[in-house]
Design a protein around this motif. Sequence first.
Motif, mmCIF file in Angstrom:
data_model
loop_
_atom_site.group_PDB
_atom_site.id
_atom_site.type_symbol
_atom_site.label_atom_id
_atom_site.label_comp_id
_atom_site.label_asym_id
_atom_site.label_seq_id
_atom_site.Cartn_x
_atom_site.Cartn_y
_atom_site.Cartn_z
ATOM 1 N N TYR A 180 0.848 -1.201 0.000
ATOM 2 C CA TYR A 180 0.000 0.000 0.000
ATOM 3 C C TYR A 180 0.883 1.250 0.000
ATOM 4 C CZ TYR A 180 -4.039 -2.906 1.172
ATOM 5 O OH TYR A 180 -5.044 -3.833 1.148
ATOM 6 N N VAL A 181 0.531 2.204 -0.848
ATOM 7 C CA VAL A 181 1.197 3.509 -0.883
ATOM 8 C C VAL A 181 0.110 4.584 -0.817
ATOM 9 C CG1 VAL A 181 2.635 5.093 -2.200
ATOM 10 C CG2 VAL A 181 3.146 2.632 -2.221
ATOM 11 N N MET A 182 0.209 5.443 0.189
ATOM 12 C CA MET A 182 -0.798 6.483 0.437
ATOM 13 C C MET A 182 -2.209 5.882 0.504
ATOM 14 S SD MET A 182 0.855 9.316 0.807
ATOM 15 C CE MET A 182 -0.364 10.607 0.567
ATOM 16 N N GLY A 183 -2.296 4.695 1.074
ATOM 17 C CA GLY A 183 -3.578 4.051 1.269
ATOM 18 C C GLY A 183 -4.095 3.290 0.076
ATOM 19 N N ARG A 184 -3.386 3.334 -1.056
ATOM 20 C CA ARG A 184 -3.830 2.630 -2.263
ATOM 21 C C ARG A 184 -3.081 1.320 -2.422
ATOM 22 N NH1 ARG A 184 -3.053 6.087 -7.353
ATOM 23 N NH2 ARG A 184 -3.985 4.169 -8.226
ATOM 24 N N LEU A 185 -3.795 0.264 -2.796
ATOM 25 C CA LEU A 185 -3.187 -1.039 -3.044
ATOM 26 C C LEU A 185 -2.425 -0.990 -4.361
ATOM 27 C CD1 LEU A 185 -2.849 -4.021 -2.243
ATOM 28 C CD2 LEU A 185 -4.958 -4.511 -3.499
ATOM 29 N N ILE A 186 -1.118 -1.116 -4.285
ATOM 30 C CA ILE A 186 -0.257 -1.027 -5.464
ATOM 31 C C ILE A 186 -0.005 -2.414 -6.064
ATOM 32 C CG2 ILE A 186 1.991 -0.283 -6.344
ATOM 33 C CD1 ILE A 186 0.072 1.958 -5.491
ATOM 34 N N SER A 187 0.201 -3.400 -5.199
ATOM 35 C CA SER A 187 0.456 -4.757 -5.691
ATOM 36 C C SER A 187 -0.014 -5.768 -4.658
ATOM 37 C CB SER A 187 1.948 -4.961 -5.983
ATOM 38 O OG SER A 187 2.711 -4.832 -4.779
ATOM 39 N N ASP A 188 -0.354 -6.948 -5.154
ATOM 40 C CA ASP A 188 -0.824 -8.034 -4.280
ATOM 41 C C ASP A 188 -0.312 -9.339 -4.873
ATOM 42 O OD1 ASP A 188 -2.046 -9.480 -2.329
ATOM 43 O OD2 ASP A 188 -4.102 -9.131 -3.016
ATOM 44 N N THR A 189 0.739 -9.901 -4.271
ATOM 45 C CA THR A 189 1.388 -11.078 -4.841
ATOM 46 C C THR A 189 1.396 -12.234 -3.845
ATOM 47 O OG1 THR A 189 3.568 -10.345 -4.084
ATOM 48 C CG2 THR A 189 2.878 -9.650 -6.283
ATOM 49 N N ILE A 190 1.349 -13.444 -4.370
ATOM 50 C CA ILE A 190 1.436 -14.660 -3.555
ATOM 51 C C ILE A 190 2.621 -15.476 -4.056
ATOM 52 C CG2 ILE A 190 0.294 -16.795 -2.868
ATOM 53 C CD1 ILE A 190 -2.368 -15.425 -3.232
ATOM 54 N N ALA A 191 3.518 -15.802 -3.135
ATOM 55 C CA ALA A 191 4.710 -16.582 -3.485
ATOM 56 C C ALA A 191 4.618 -17.954 -2.817
ATOM 57 C CB ALA A 191 5.967 -15.854 -3.038
ATOM 58 N N PRO A 192 4.265 -18.984 -3.576
ATOM 59 C CA PRO A 192 4.198 -20.330 -2.992
ATOM 60 C C PRO A 192 5.555 -21.030 -3.063
ATOM 61 C CG PRO A 192 3.359 -20.383 -5.229
ATOM 62 C CD PRO A 192 3.779 -18.956 -4.966
ATOM 63 N N PHE A 193 5.752 -21.965 -2.157
ATOM 64 C CA PHE A 193 6.984 -22.769 -2.165
ATOM 65 C C PHE A 193 6.626 -24.162 -1.677
ATOM 66 C CE2 PHE A 193 10.626 -24.616 0.029
ATOM 67 C CZ PHE A 193 11.606 -24.543 -0.950
ATOM 68 N N GLU A 194 6.955 -25.165 -2.482
ATOM 69 C CA GLU A 194 6.661 -26.544 -2.118
ATOM 70 C C GLU A 194 7.900 -27.391 -2.332
ATOM 71 O OE1 GLU A 194 3.332 -28.043 -4.264
ATOM 72 O OE2 GLU A 194 1.996 -26.393 -3.694
ATOM 73 N N THR A 195 8.129 -28.298 -1.402
ATOM 74 C CA THR A 195 9.258 -29.206 -1.537
ATOM 75 C C THR A 195 8.950 -30.508 -0.807
ATOM 76 O OG1 THR A 195 11.655 -29.435 -1.239
ATOM 77 C CG2 THR A 195 10.435 -28.368 0.530
ATOM 78 N N SER A 196 9.611 -31.568 -1.231
ATOM 79 C CA SER A 196 9.436 -32.877 -0.579
ATOM 80 C C SER A 196 10.691 -33.702 -0.783
ATOM 81 C CB SER A 196 8.223 -33.608 -1.160
ATOM 82 O OG SER A 196 8.427 -33.903 -2.533
ATOM 83 N N ARG A 197 10.847 -34.702 0.065
ATOM 84 C CA ARG A 197 11.966 -35.617 -0.099
ATOM 85 C C ARG A 197 11.617 -36.955 0.523
ATOM 86 N NH1 ARG A 197 16.887 -34.028 4.094
ATOM 87 N NH2 ARG A 197 15.813 -34.567 6.026
ATOM 88 N N SER A 198 12.238 -38.002 0.009
ATOM 89 C CA SER A 198 12.052 -39.345 0.539
ATOM 90 C C SER A 198 13.423 -39.977 0.747
ATOM 91 C CB SER A 198 11.230 -40.209 -0.429
ATOM 92 O OG SER A 198 9.934 -39.675 -0.594
ATOM 93 N N LYS A 199 13.535 -40.775 1.790
ATOM 94 C CA LYS A 199 14.798 -41.428 2.099
ATOM 95 C C LYS A 199 14.547 -42.892 2.415
ATOM 96 C CE LYS A 199 18.454 -38.640 2.161
ATOM 97 N NZ LYS A 199 19.766 -38.986 1.542
#
Length: 522
Positions: free
Chosen positions: A460-479
């Motif tokens: 938000y800049v001066m009360g206005r929504l400038i950007s709205d982003t979602i950063a997902p991260f997924e990982t897995s492992r098997s042993k």
Amino acid sequence: MTTVSSLITANLSPGSLSLNSIGSTVSATKLVTEETAATPESSTVVTISQAGATSPLPEYSASPTNESTARTLTLANNSNDSITMAMAGDVLSASLTNNKFYGLGSALLERFKTTGGDFLQSVQIAPANPVSSIGQTVQGSQADIRLTIQTKSGVEVDITLHSQDGSLTVGVKSNGKLTDAERSALAKLSGSFQDAIDGLSAIPPRLNLSGLTQFDPSVLSSVDLQSSVPVKGQPLQSIDFHADSAARTVSVIGPTGAMKISVDMSNSAIWGNQAQRTGAINQYLSQFDKTSSRGHGDASLMTMFKDAFTQMNSDYGVPSQQIPGTTYATSLGDADHAMLTGLADFNASITQAPTEANPMRLNEQDTFTYQVSQHTNIKGSELYGTISQNQRSHLAASYHMSLSAGAPLALTSMRSSQNYYYMQINDAAASTTYIASRNGELTDASLNQTADQSTRQSKYVMGRLISDTIAPFETSRSKDLLALLKPFLESDKPKSQGDIYLWQQTLSDVHNLVLPQPDSSA
């Protein structure tokens, strides 16, 4: 401050009296300060009224005072025992310390070294001259602590401590006669009870409950502690603790939020050795720190959460090595323990009190909620059986952050202040260890771990929504853990010192693999 070994030692704030024991045993029913007017350097004489006393009254030197600050100390029961004297010292010095029960918890349990009888005493301090001291009655926030101990024979012992408005009341009550062994077991908890009280009364408050988990299970069946103690300048903080042979639980509700930890003590076969438990606890504490940092959790609440987790898991006592409801092997081998965390199963959660940090957008709350757990399922017999251990964690948090790292965040109802990031975190992690055996030999041992992270950033800049982003991260492992252990399990040749070292190192490496990873990217 009064201790059990002295009659009265109290230090008060300027303008009030200061008492010091001169070694005489007194039977006090009323203590009144009286001002003398002989010289400018006059002192105050404190008189102890005695019922039926034949010896001269003892005198105490005291700091100069005046009529408006004089106080009367009254006792509900005429007694000269050490607990009453300790109470007198505590109530007189209440203005100097947040600990209204200094030395009382240990004194009440130490009574059981010689007697198991009930006990009740109340002490109150008030102005000596109500007319000239209107509006100056000694005030104090209410504080309550209750310790309940159940013996194997079914006797219940209640120890209560209550403080409010310049009064202090303690009591001991049991519903049956105690044996010598039971009295001794109670007395051994005296230091642990006092440690718990001192921790609850500290600023900031801290948990010190590990000693109460170490009761004698052959004599006592359970220990419960409930407390509601104020912290100076803050609302009450309530704590509920329980420990028996099957479970340990502790819950805290305070001004900054709530937390709860429960530990299942019924399956001691999965407990690891001290080194394994210590390694697992340290790894979890590191995960808690990372989680708190990522979600901007309250530092004091997380510190209490970490203390509680450590104290509930550091010492389980002697394992019974029984697995209820199954015919599985009564004890697990080194390889089995290496593939488990070494901790008893548990559920733990922490929830921070939400706050409305932005007056222009009240729906944007600062929040922090975290759950973590471990559950182990054992089936079958030692000839054919399986063990599955699951670890889970989940974090949901939201917070406001300044657009510039060095600039302070000061959100107001003015649009010019509305320059910020609103962060929303949603993380989940899981780890499952599976072990299978046939004819007493390992046939399968595997580890599967997953981690999902989601970071939503609204700018938000001066009360206005400038950007709205979602950063997902997924990982897995098997042993394949069996592949790591198999070379050592199949060898029939005598083990050399080098082989033993490599075996122990492999077990340590496997154990580190199954422990939670503080950083999911790792």
